[in-house]
Design an enzyme around this catalytic site. Structure first.
Site, PDB file in Angstrom:
ATOM      1  N   HIS A  42     -18.543 -18.488  40.329  1.00  0.00           N
ATOM      2  CA  HIS A  42     -17.220 -18.325  39.143  1.00  0.00           C
ATOM      3  C   HIS A  42     -17.373 -18.460  37.790  1.00  0.00           C
ATOM      4  CE1 HIS A  42     -16.081 -21.944  40.983  1.00  0.00           C
ATOM      5  NE2 HIS A  42     -15.670 -22.239  39.648  1.00  0.00           N
ATOM      6  N   HIS A 126     -19.475 -20.601  31.629  1.00  0.00           N
ATOM      7  CA  HIS A 126     -20.019 -20.396  32.653  1.00  0.00           C
ATOM      8  C   HIS A 126     -20.109 -20.436  33.295  1.00  0.00           C
ATOM      9  CE1 HIS A 126     -17.394 -23.506  31.641  1.00  0.00           C
ATOM     10  NE2 HIS A 126     -18.235 -24.102  32.889  1.00  0.00           N
TER      11      HIS A 126
HETATM   12  P1  ATP Z   1     -15.611 -30.977  41.394  1.00  0.00           P
HETATM   13  O1  ATP Z   1     -14.291 -31.494  40.935  1.00  0.00           O
HETATM   14  O2  ATP Z   1     -15.238 -31.393  42.565  1.00  0.00           O
HETATM   15  O3  ATP Z   1     -16.948 -31.319  40.880  1.00  0.00           O
HETATM   16  P2  ATP Z   1     -15.344 -28.050  41.104  1.00  0.00           P
HETATM   17  O4  ATP Z   1     -15.346 -29.017  39.562  1.00  0.00           O
HETATM   18  O5  ATP Z   1     -15.561 -26.763  41.170  1.00  0.00           O
HETATM   19  O6  ATP Z   1     -15.430 -29.400  41.829  1.00  0.00           O
HETATM   20  P3  ATP Z   1     -12.260 -27.718  41.083  1.00  0.00           P
HETATM   21  O7  ATP Z   1     -12.453 -29.336  40.047  1.00  0.00           O
HETATM   22  O8  ATP Z   1     -11.108 -27.434  41.786  1.00  0.00           O
HETATM   23  O9  ATP Z   1     -13.931 -27.706  41.154  1.00  0.00           O
HETATM   24  O10 ATP Z   1     -12.497 -26.641  39.157  1.00  0.00           O
HETATM   25  C1  ATP Z   1     -12.776 -25.387  40.189  1.00  0.00           C
HETATM   26  C2  ATP Z   1     -12.737 -24.685  38.477  1.00  0.00           C
HETATM   27  O11 ATP Z   1     -12.407 -24.246  37.734  1.00  0.00           O
HETATM   28  C3  ATP Z   1     -14.621 -25.692  38.135  1.00  0.00           C
HETATM   29  O12 ATP Z   1     -15.294 -24.235  38.181  1.00  0.00           O
HETATM   30  C4  ATP Z   1     -14.309 -26.381  36.975  1.00  0.00           C
HETATM   31  O13 ATP Z   1     -15.170 -26.439  36.910  1.00  0.00           O
HETATM   32  C5  ATP Z   1     -12.797 -25.595  36.645  1.00  0.00           C
HETATM   33  N1  ATP Z   1     -12.385 -26.392  35.612  1.00  0.00           N
HETATM   34  C6  ATP Z   1     -11.750 -27.595  36.414  1.00  0.00           C
HETATM   35  N2  ATP Z   1     -10.837 -28.668  36.400  1.00  0.00           N
HETATM   36  C7  ATP Z   1     -10.998 -28.149  34.520  1.00  0.00           C
HETATM   37  C8  ATP Z   1     -10.316 -28.189  33.270  1.00  0.00           C
HETATM   38  N3  ATP Z   1      -9.635 -29.761  33.182  1.00  0.00           N
HETATM   39  N4  ATP Z   1     -10.447 -27.320  32.278  1.00  0.00           N
HETATM   40  C9  ATP Z   1     -11.545 -26.416  33.257  1.00  0.00           C
HETATM   41  N5  ATP Z   1     -12.017 -25.734  33.444  1.00  0.00           N
HETATM   42  C10 ATP Z   1     -12.267 -26.896  34.913  1.00  0.00           C
END
Ligand code: ATP
Ligand code: MG
Length: 190
Positions: A42, A126
């Site tokens: 995504h 990204h």
């Molecule tokens: P993991 O945290 O286990 O590595 P993930 O990052 O894919 O997995 P989430 O942390 O739930 O899962 O994040 C969901 C999406 O939102 C991902 O695309 C992640 O990069 C983005 N994301 C997470 N935290 C932030 C943040 N603080 N600011 C911007 N984007 C974020």
């Protein structure tokens, strides 16, 4: 629940990128990376984090309006980049200006719904492909390999609200699963 707004690439675009990623996984150091699942790929528009259940209807209404104000636009997967030595991603080409405006609208929608959003430091479109494990891997060869990658364009016509289920406590190597909980079509031009 943990939520974020996103643009989801269509299956054809996912398949093209998956073929490219199979090549990337042949490069030295690939085993030191935690690769994301194609099914969950995504472009994050706005990350909301933990949102109380009662906020979701208001948020959904605002996101529906944000989508309605956005015109369908062309996008393609293109090249890649990295965030330091932490994350490797695929980039995009096409109407990045409209994608950026959509990200701003999703952010504003979340704020108006009462969600405390992080101040964002510039929007970088990204699609995360891999994250580094404990040991640092030089991501530059992976970015270089992605350089010539250009997927076929598609028309982005909707915005999705995705729920992120983080891995259950302590189980390493288990990835979060994403669940689309809402989807709103774009309106006409303007
Ligand atoms: P993991 O945290 O286990 O590595 P993930 O990052 O894919 O997995 P989430 O942390 O739930 O899962 O994040 C969901 C999406 O939102 C991902 O695309 C992640 O990069 C983005 N994301 C997470 N935290 C932030 C943040 N603080 N600011 C911007 N984007 C974020
Ligand atoms: Mg995360």
């Amino acid at each position: 629940m943990r939520l974020f707004a996103a643009v989801l690439p269509p299956a054809v675009a996912v398949d093209e990128l998956a073929a490219e990623v199979r090549e990337l996984k042949q490069l030295p150091g690939a085993d030191g990376l935690r690769w994301t699942e194609p099914a969950g790929w995504h472009f994050t528009l706005a990350f909301m984090g933990e949102v109380p259940e009662e906020t979701v209807p208001g948020l959904s209404e605002r996101l529906a309006r944000a989508a309605h104000r956005t015109e369908p636009f062309p996008l393609a997967l293109h090249g890649g980049g990295r965030f330091g030595d932490r994350a490797l991603w695929a980039g995009a080409s096409g109407r990045l200006d409209v994608l950026r405006r959509l990200a701003e609208r999703a952010d504003a929608a979340a704020r108006k719904a009462g969600i405390d959003m992080d101040r964002h430091r510039g929007y970088t479109p990204h699609l995360t492909l891999a994250r580094s494990r404990a040991a640092a891997v030089d991501l530059r060869p992976f970015v270089a390999a992605l350089d010539g990658f250009e997927g076929g364009p598609w028309t982005v016509g909707e915005l999705s609200l995705v729920r992120s289920h983080l891995p259950r406590g302590g189980i390493t190597g288990q990835r979060p699963r994403y669940e689309e909980v809402g989807r709103w079509p774009f309106g006409g031009a303007g």
